[in-house]
Motif scaffolding. Structure first.
Motif, PDB file in Angstrom:
ATOM      1  N   TYR A 154       0.845  -1.195   0.000  1.00 37.79           N
ATOM      2  CA  TYR A 154       0.000   0.000   0.000  1.00 37.79           C
ATOM      3  C   TYR A 154       0.876   1.239   0.000  1.00 37.79           C
ATOM      4  O   TYR A 154       1.832   1.337   0.775  1.00 37.79           O
ATOM      5  N   GLU A 155       0.570   2.192  -0.883  1.00 37.10           N
ATOM      6  CA  GLU A 155       1.277   3.472  -0.967  1.00 37.10           C
ATOM      7  C   GLU A 155       0.368   4.547  -0.397  1.00 37.10           C
ATOM      8  O   GLU A 155      -0.663   4.873  -0.985  1.00 37.10           O
ATOM      9  N   ASP A 156       0.734   5.070   0.779  1.00 40.70           N
ATOM     10  CA  ASP A 156      -0.182   5.980   1.468  1.00 40.70           C
ATOM     11  C   ASP A 156      -0.285   7.346   0.806  1.00 40.70           C
ATOM     12  O   ASP A 156      -1.362   7.951   0.781  1.00 40.70           O
ATOM     13  N   GLU A 157       0.810   7.860   0.240  1.00 42.53           N
ATOM     14  CA  GLU A 157       0.759   9.194  -0.355  1.00 42.53           C
ATOM     15  C   GLU A 157      -0.139   9.223  -1.590  1.00 42.53           C
ATOM     16  O   GLU A 157      -0.820  10.213  -1.852  1.00 42.53           O
ATOM     17  N   THR A 200      12.513 -18.865  -7.452  1.00 45.65           N
ATOM     18  CA  THR A 200      13.355 -19.492  -6.428  1.00 45.65           C
ATOM     19  C   THR A 200      14.218 -18.466  -5.698  1.00 45.65           C
ATOM     20  O   THR A 200      14.859 -18.796  -4.704  1.00 45.65           O
ATOM     21  N   TYR A 201      14.251 -17.225  -6.179  1.00 37.65           N
ATOM     22  CA  TYR A 201      15.016 -16.166  -5.526  1.00 37.65           C
ATOM     23  C   TYR A 201      14.091 -15.310  -4.663  1.00 37.65           C
ATOM     24  O   TYR A 201      12.870 -15.321  -4.818  1.00 37.65           O
ATOM     25  N   SER A 202      14.707 -14.543  -3.773  1.00 32.86           N
ATOM     26  CA  SER A 202      13.956 -13.609  -2.940  1.00 32.86           C
ATOM     27  C   SER A 202      13.821 -12.273  -3.671  1.00 32.86           C
ATOM     28  O   SER A 202      14.792 -11.767  -4.246  1.00 32.86           O
ATOM     29  N   HIS A 203      12.608 -11.710  -3.638  1.00 35.43           N
ATOM     30  CA  HIS A 203      12.341 -10.464  -4.357  1.00 35.43           C
ATOM     31  C   HIS A 203      11.650  -9.460  -3.442  1.00 35.43           C
ATOM     32  O   HIS A 203      10.862  -9.831  -2.570  1.00 35.43           O
ATOM     33  N   GLU A 204      11.949  -8.194  -3.675  1.00 34.34           N
ATOM     34  CA  GLU A 204      11.240  -7.103  -3.016  1.00 34.34           C
ATOM     35  C   GLU A 204      10.955  -6.028  -4.054  1.00 34.34           C
ATOM     36  O   GLU A 204      11.805  -5.732  -4.896  1.00 34.34           O
ATOM     37  N   VAL A 205       9.759  -5.466  -3.989  1.00 31.47           N
ATOM     38  CA  VAL A 205       9.377  -4.398  -4.914  1.00 31.47           C
ATOM     39  C   VAL A 205       8.873  -3.220  -4.100  1.00 31.47           C
ATOM     40  O   VAL A 205       8.022  -3.377  -3.221  1.00 31.47           O
ATOM     41  N   TYR A 206       9.418  -2.038  -4.385  1.00 30.94           N
ATOM     42  CA  TYR A 206       9.008  -0.816  -3.705  1.00 30.94           C
ATOM     43  C   TYR A 206       8.601   0.213  -4.751  1.00 30.94           C
ATOM     44  O   TYR A 206       9.149   0.242  -5.856  1.00 30.94           O
ATOM     45  N   PHE A 207       7.641   1.049  -4.402  1.00 26.37           N
ATOM     46  CA  PHE A 207       7.354   2.182  -5.272  1.00 26.37           C
ATOM     47  C   PHE A 207       7.044   3.401  -4.423  1.00 26.37           C
ATOM     48  O   PHE A 207       6.479   3.305  -3.341  1.00 26.37           O
ATOM     49  N   ASP A 208       7.481   4.534  -4.918  1.00 27.53           N
ATOM     50  CA  ASP A 208       7.299   5.798  -4.207  1.00 27.53           C
ATOM     51  C   ASP A 208       7.050   6.880  -5.247  1.00 27.53           C
ATOM     52  O   ASP A 208       7.963   7.257  -5.990  1.00 27.53           O
ATOM     53  N   LEU A 213      11.187   0.245  -7.655  1.00 24.92           N
ATOM     54  CA  LEU A 213      12.437  -0.488  -7.451  1.00 24.92           C
ATOM     55  C   LEU A 213      12.138  -1.968  -7.273  1.00 24.92           C
ATOM     56  O   LEU A 213      11.276  -2.341  -6.472  1.00 24.92           O
ATOM     57  N   HIS A 214      12.848  -2.782  -8.018  1.00 25.36           N
ATOM     58  CA  HIS A 214      12.754  -4.237  -7.879  1.00 25.36           C
ATOM     59  C   HIS A 214      14.133  -4.748  -7.465  1.00 25.36           C
ATOM     60  O   HIS A 214      15.109  -4.606  -8.203  1.00 25.36           O
ATOM     61  N   ILE A 215      14.218  -5.329  -6.264  1.00 18.59           N
ATOM     62  CA  ILE A 215      15.479  -5.854  -5.741  1.00 18.59           C
ATOM     63  C   ILE A 215      15.398  -7.370  -5.706  1.00 18.59           C
ATOM     64  O   ILE A 215      14.485  -7.938  -5.106  1.00 18.59           O
ATOM     65  N   GLU A 216      16.357  -8.005  -6.345  1.00 16.08           N
ATOM     66  CA  GLU A 216      16.396  -9.465  -6.435  1.00 16.08           C
ATOM     67  C   GLU A 216      17.651  -9.979  -5.736  1.00 16.08           C
ATOM     68  O   GLU A 216      18.756  -9.507  -6.005  1.00 16.08           O
TER      69      GLU A 216
END
Length: 240
Positions: A154-157, A200-208, A213-216
């Motif tokens: 969830y993106e609060d802004e 099979t890898y760990s992923h994180e996705v952020y948006f602002d 940003l996608h970090i693998e």
């Protein structure tokens, strides 16, 4: 030290199968899994005031999957609840039971469903060429070859609900980031991620705001970071 001589009174107690215990909503409620193995994957939503189970307060997606579904109170302070399964996201809300102001019930606010048009039809017993299918194996709900929700945020802004859904065929996994109206769940924009997504890898996705940003995380603590910038293009409004 006299004031600490007596044991303080017990204000609240709940027995849960796992250590996931959450409090939220209005009026205050909590979410637990009952302390019995047969209830694994089942969530109870109860009143913090008197431990009463809310009407329709037992949430069970009956998933047949390797990864469990998860549930939590919506971080937008609306008091709603988000329940995420492999192919279904349910946004739930607390409301008063009609003619019973002291009792609360769980109602569905909206749902988001994965696109699984390419799923195998298990009811087909004869192929187009006339060959009889003697046995067909049922896929797991989170089988990599089916579109599966991996991330919900969830993106609060911007007041947006974002989801990442992934489909993997062989070694090539494809993901897309979708933005939904937080109030009604309407799909506003879908962004296909250009890089391959290995489940099979760990992923994180952020948006602002306008950045994604996608970090693998790969083996041996190797990381890859992919950055997208969204631009307003009136000529091609569907492109990031």
């Amino acid at each position: 030290y006299g004031i600490f001589a007596d044991t303080p009174p017990l204000l609240f107690e709940a027995s849960s199968l796992e250590n996931a215990f959450q409090i939220g909503g209005y009026p205050w409620h909590y979410i637990i899994t009952p302390n019995k193995k047969k209830h694994k994957g089942v969530f109870h939503i109860c009143s913090l005031k008197d431990n009463a189970l809310a009407k329709n307060g037992i949430q069970d997606m009956k998933c047949c999957s390797l990864e469990p579904d998860w549930i939590y109170f919506h971080p937008d302070m609306s008091g709603r609840i988000i329940h995420v399964g492999p192919n279904l996201i349910k946004v739930l809300k607390l409301k008063e039971v009609k003619n019973h102001a002291d009792q609360m019930e769980i109602a569905e606010d909206f749902t988001i469903v994965a696109n699984r048009e390419n799923c195998v039809n298990n009811n087909v017993t004869v192929t187009a060429s006339g060959r009889v299918v003697k046995k067909r194996f049922t896929l797991l709900d989170d089988d990599p070859e089916q579109e599966t929700f991996k991330i919900v945020d969830y993106e609060d802004e911007l007041d947006l609900l974002s989801t990442v859904a992934v489909t993997q065929i062989g070694a090539d996994g494809r993901a897309h980031l979708d933005f939904h109206c937080n109030e009604h769940g309407i799909l506003l924009k879908s962004i296909p991620l250009k890089e391959s997504w290995d489940v099979t890898y760990s992923h994180e996705v952020y948006f602002d705001k306008d950045l994604v940003l996608h970090i693998e995380q790969k083996p041996n603590r190797r990381f890859s970071c992919y950055v997208y910038q969204m631009v307003c293009d009136t000529a091609r409004d569907d492109d990031p």
